[in-house]
Motif scaffolding. Structure first.
Motif, PDB file in Angstrom:
ATOM      1  N   VAL A   6       0.840  -1.207   0.000  1.00  0.00           N
ATOM      2  CA  VAL A   6       0.000   0.000   0.000  1.00  0.00           C
ATOM      3  C   VAL A   6       0.871   1.251   0.000  1.00  0.00           C
ATOM      4  CG1 VAL A   6      -1.667   1.317   1.373  1.00  0.00           C
ATOM      5  CG2 VAL A   6      -1.974  -1.139   1.049  1.00  0.00           C
ATOM      6  N   PHE A   7       1.947   1.224   0.778  1.00  0.00           N
ATOM      7  CA  PHE A   7       2.868   2.355   0.817  1.00  0.00           C
ATOM      8  C   PHE A   7       3.482   2.611  -0.561  1.00  0.00           C
ATOM      9  CE2 PHE A   7       7.385   3.520   1.153  1.00  0.00           C
ATOM     10  CZ  PHE A   7       7.245   4.823   1.619  1.00  0.00           C
ATOM     11  N   GLU A   8       3.917   1.555  -1.228  1.00  0.00           N
ATOM     12  CA  GLU A   8       4.532   1.712  -2.548  1.00  0.00           C
ATOM     13  C   GLU A   8       3.520   2.196  -3.575  1.00  0.00           C
ATOM     14  OE1 GLU A   8       7.678   1.524  -3.630  1.00  0.00           O
ATOM     15  OE2 GLU A   8       8.324   1.225  -1.569  1.00  0.00           O
ATOM     16  N   ARG A  10       0.879   4.060  -2.994  1.00  0.00           N
ATOM     17  CA  ARG A  10       0.655   5.479  -2.713  1.00  0.00           C
ATOM     18  C   ARG A  10       1.803   6.332  -3.222  1.00  0.00           C
ATOM     19  NH1 ARG A  10      -1.667   5.210   3.404  1.00  0.00           N
ATOM     20  NH2 ARG A  10      -3.742   4.485   2.831  1.00  0.00           N
ATOM     21  N   ARG A  11       2.999   5.817  -3.102  1.00  0.00           N
ATOM     22  CA  ARG A  11       4.158   6.555  -3.593  1.00  0.00           C
ATOM     23  C   ARG A  11       4.110   6.683  -5.107  1.00  0.00           C
ATOM     24  NH1 ARG A  11      10.285   4.787  -2.936  1.00  0.00           N
ATOM     25  NH2 ARG A  11       9.472   3.238  -4.344  1.00  0.00           N
ATOM     26  N   VAL A  13       1.393   6.849  -6.878  1.00  0.00           N
ATOM     27  CA  VAL A  13       0.357   7.831  -7.191  1.00  0.00           C
ATOM     28  C   VAL A  13       0.908   9.245  -7.041  1.00  0.00           C
ATOM     29  CG1 VAL A  13      -1.876   8.735  -6.427  1.00  0.00           C
ATOM     30  CG2 VAL A  13      -1.528   6.283  -6.639  1.00  0.00           C
ATOM     31  N   ARG A  14       1.816   9.423  -6.109  1.00  0.00           N
ATOM     32  CA  ARG A  14       2.406  10.749  -5.915  1.00  0.00           C
ATOM     33  C   ARG A  14       3.375  11.123  -7.025  1.00  0.00           C
ATOM     34  NH1 ARG A  14       4.872  10.141  -0.396  1.00  0.00           N
ATOM     35  NH2 ARG A  14       3.870   8.143  -0.274  1.00  0.00           N
TER      36      ARG A  14
END
Length: 93
Positions: A6-8, A10-11, A13-14
């Motif tokens: 999930v962290f990756e 989200r990254r 998407v940024r």
């Protein structure tokens, strides 16, 4: 592991450039080029284009990970992960 995934995501998407080159550009090229309607052997040109654009998106996605690793090394993020009590397989890129 799910939290790291999930962290990756989200990254990613940024970072809009990654999404543009891995998702938007292949779809755009396919939609522009697939209207020709020709055939090569028994396969239509649209099918060839679909496979080639999928391969292009996969290659760009895979190769752009190396760029992210170099940026993280420059920022010191990997060093920060190394000094945590996590084992290397848990944090290695």
């Amino acid at each position: 592991m799910r939290a790291y995934l999930v962290f990756e995501l989200r990254r990613l998407v940024r970072e809009p450039r990654m999404a543009i080159f891995t998702i938007v550009l292949p779809v755009l090229i396919y939609s522009i080029s697939s209207g020709s309607g020709g055939t090569v052997g028994d396969v239509t040109v649209a099918k060839y284009l679909m496979v080639s654009m999928a391969a292009y998106g996969a290659l760009v996605g895979a190769l752009s990970v190396g760029i992210a690793v170099s940026h993280e090394r420059a920022n010191g993020w990997l060093r920060q992960l190394r000094i945590t009590p996590l084992s290397p397989p848990r944090w290695s890129p």
